[in-house]
Scaffold this motif. Structure first.
Motif, PDB file in Angstrom:
ATOM      1  N   VAL A 151       0.850  -1.187   0.000  1.00  0.00           N
ATOM      2  CA  VAL A 151       0.000   0.000   0.000  1.00  0.00           C
ATOM      3  C   VAL A 151       0.890   1.242   0.000  1.00  0.00           C
ATOM      4  O   VAL A 151       2.097   1.156   0.211  1.00  0.00           O
ATOM      5  N   GLY A 152       0.279   2.395  -0.235  1.00  0.00           N
ATOM      6  CA  GLY A 152       1.049   3.632  -0.258  1.00  0.00           C
ATOM      7  C   GLY A 152       1.753   3.820  -1.589  1.00  0.00           C
ATOM      8  O   GLY A 152       1.398   3.217  -2.602  1.00  0.00           O
ATOM      9  N   GLU A 190      -3.010 -14.080   9.511  1.00  0.00           N
ATOM     10  CA  GLU A 190      -2.904 -12.831  10.266  1.00  0.00           C
ATOM     11  C   GLU A 190      -2.627 -11.621   9.379  1.00  0.00           C
ATOM     12  O   GLU A 190      -2.711 -10.472   9.844  1.00  0.00           O
ATOM     13  N   VAL A 191      -2.315 -11.868   8.120  1.00  0.00           N
ATOM     14  CA  VAL A 191      -1.782 -10.819   7.258  1.00  0.00           C
ATOM     15  C   VAL A 191      -2.783  -9.717   6.944  1.00  0.00           C
ATOM     16  O   VAL A 191      -2.449  -8.528   6.999  1.00  0.00           O
ATOM     17  N   MET A 195      -2.243  -5.780   7.627  1.00  0.00           N
ATOM     18  CA  MET A 195      -2.157  -4.830   6.521  1.00  0.00           C
ATOM     19  C   MET A 195      -3.195  -3.720   6.679  1.00  0.00           C
ATOM     20  O   MET A 195      -2.907  -2.536   6.476  1.00  0.00           O
ATOM     21  N   ASP A 196      -4.399  -4.088   7.064  1.00  0.00           N
ATOM     22  CA  ASP A 196      -5.472  -3.107   7.242  1.00  0.00           C
ATOM     23  C   ASP A 196      -5.163  -2.126   8.367  1.00  0.00           C
ATOM     24  O   ASP A 196      -5.519  -0.947   8.297  1.00  0.00           O
ATOM     25  N   SER A 197      -4.513  -2.625   9.424  1.00  0.00           N
ATOM     26  CA  SER A 197      -4.221  -1.782  10.585  1.00  0.00           C
ATOM     27  C   SER A 197      -2.930  -0.996  10.449  1.00  0.00           C
ATOM     28  O   SER A 197      -2.619  -0.162  11.312  1.00  0.00           O
ATOM     29  N   GLY A 198      -2.153  -1.272   9.395  1.00  0.00           N
ATOM     30  CA  GLY A 198      -0.903  -0.557   9.191  1.00  0.00           C
ATOM     31  C   GLY A 198       0.295  -1.164   9.881  1.00  0.00           C
ATOM     32  O   GLY A 198       1.388  -0.583   9.868  1.00  0.00           O
ATOM     33  N   VAL A 199       0.127  -2.342  10.498  1.00  0.00           N
ATOM     34  CA  VAL A 199       1.263  -3.013  11.128  1.00  0.00           C
ATOM     35  C   VAL A 199       2.319  -3.340  10.079  1.00  0.00           C
ATOM     36  O   VAL A 199       3.521  -3.235  10.327  1.00  0.00           O
ATOM     37  N   ASN A 218      -6.846  -4.283  -0.875  1.00  0.00           N
ATOM     38  CA  ASN A 218      -6.470  -2.899  -0.578  1.00  0.00           C
ATOM     39  C   ASN A 218      -5.057  -2.566  -1.049  1.00  0.00           C
ATOM     40  O   ASN A 218      -4.571  -1.456  -0.832  1.00  0.00           O
ATOM     41  N   GLY A 219      -4.394  -3.512  -1.715  1.00  0.00           N
ATOM     42  CA  GLY A 219      -3.060  -3.251  -2.247  1.00  0.00           C
ATOM     43  C   GLY A 219      -3.098  -2.268  -3.409  1.00  0.00           C
ATOM     44  O   GLY A 219      -4.078  -2.177  -4.149  1.00  0.00           O
TER      45      GLY A 219
END
Length: 336
Positions: A151-152, A190-191, A195-199, A218-219
């Protein structure tokens, strides 16, 4: 006549009891959901049931028997008879097979991954290593080279990975460290939450897992040619349970492995990979391709140091680490 009827009734009951006694049911611990990664286990269950007329069944559970990081522990105590796990989830428990997770080995196909895995699995040191867990290696779960969905802002060069949190296990994680990324080891299930939480900002997976575990939902970008390596995820059985099988059932199980793997490879190559490109395009995920010179520099920085460290660490454990490494690299060099 009465005697004959009575005798026939007793014979019928005896046959029924004998048939019930001969029936075998195994519990199989997987995780997630049915996907390309588990198709060989599904096919194995189908073949075993067919060959034994339904007398030997594999009851497949997706997460209902154990957490994926604890499947090897479950096998060791006989909590279930068969399970799948990934070596990188717990390298200390299965150091011998982590040789197959070293970065930039240069494995070219799923078929080659199978042959390499079989060679390592059959090595006496590997069998002794897994024997500590009362586990017998049954078959690999061959996976293609991993790449990253993130993301980003998409990285323009490998230098842009500096400080980026990436879900990456085993040798892939070690490789990502050499370009400044911050690898985090977590199980596949767990991924998405991480990813959703920004970890984590990016996730290293094979294509099927990116689709199955939702990273592409969301990628924003995907690396097409990073190819740092893959993970090794064997299917194992409890050694005592295997020894206790009737001969016909054991033959049905072991005699179905090659067909199950052929089904897996065909499904992965022709179905999963056919769906991968369209899945990216539908979601507008940009594709990032790095220059050959950057990939070459990445390989040079990561491959040799990782191999040297693996050999040193595992020689100290008492494994014939150099021998295992030479076995793998020698087969690759010969194109096997």
């Amino acid at each position: 006549m009465r005697y004959s009827l009575k005798a026939a009734a007793i014979a019928a009951v005896t046959v029924t009891f004998a048939t019930e006694a001969a029936a075998t049911s195994w519990d199989v611990s997987l995780w997630g959901k049915r996907r390309a990664f588990t198709e060989h286990v599904e096919k194995l269950a189908e073949l075993v049931s067919e060959k034994t007329g339904g007398e030997f069944t594999l009851n497949i559970s997706y997460g209902g028997l154990s957490k994926n990081r604890e499947n090897l522990d479950g096998i060791s105590i006989g909590a279930f008879e068969m399970a799948q796990f990934c070596a990188g989830y717990h390298r200390d428990k299965n150091p011998s097979i982590t040789v197959l997770e070293l970065p930039f080995l240069g494995v070219a196909s799923l078929e080659q991954e199978i042959e390499l895995s079989k060679a390592v699995y059959s090595h006496p040191a590997t069998q002794e290593d897994l024997g500590r867990w009362n586990a017998t290696l049954l078959m690999p779960s061959p996976l293609p080279q991993y790449n990253i969905v993130g993301v980003g802002v998409a990285p323009a060069t490998l230098a842009d990975f500096e400080g980026l949190s990436v879900r990456a296990t085993g040798g892939i994680g070690a490789a990502m460290e050499t370009i400044g990324a911050v690898p985090t080891s977590m199980s596949a299930s767990e991924v998405r939450q991480a990813m959703d939480s920004g970890v984590v900002k990016a996730v290293s997976f094979a294509p099927h897992a990116h689709m199955s575990f939702g990273t592409i939902e969301n990628g924003k970008w995907w690396t097409t040619n990073l190819n740092p390596g893959t993970v090794n995820c064997p299917v194992v059985v409890n050694t005592d349970a295997l020894a206790d099988l009737p001969d016909a059932h054991r033959d049905a199980l072991l005699g179905s492995i090659d067909e199950a793997l052929d089904h897996y490879v065909d499904n992965y190559n022709n179905n999963t990979m056919a769906a991968w490109g369209p899945a990216l395009e539908e979601r507008g995920i940009s594709q990032v391709t790095f220059a050959d010179s950057e990939i070459a520099a990445f390989k040079e920085a990561a491959a040799a140091p990782a191999a040297a460290a693996w050999i040193e660490d595992n020689t100290a454990r008492g494994l014939p680490a150099q021998e295992l490494y030479d076995l793998v690299t020698g087969m690759i060099a010969k194109g096997m």
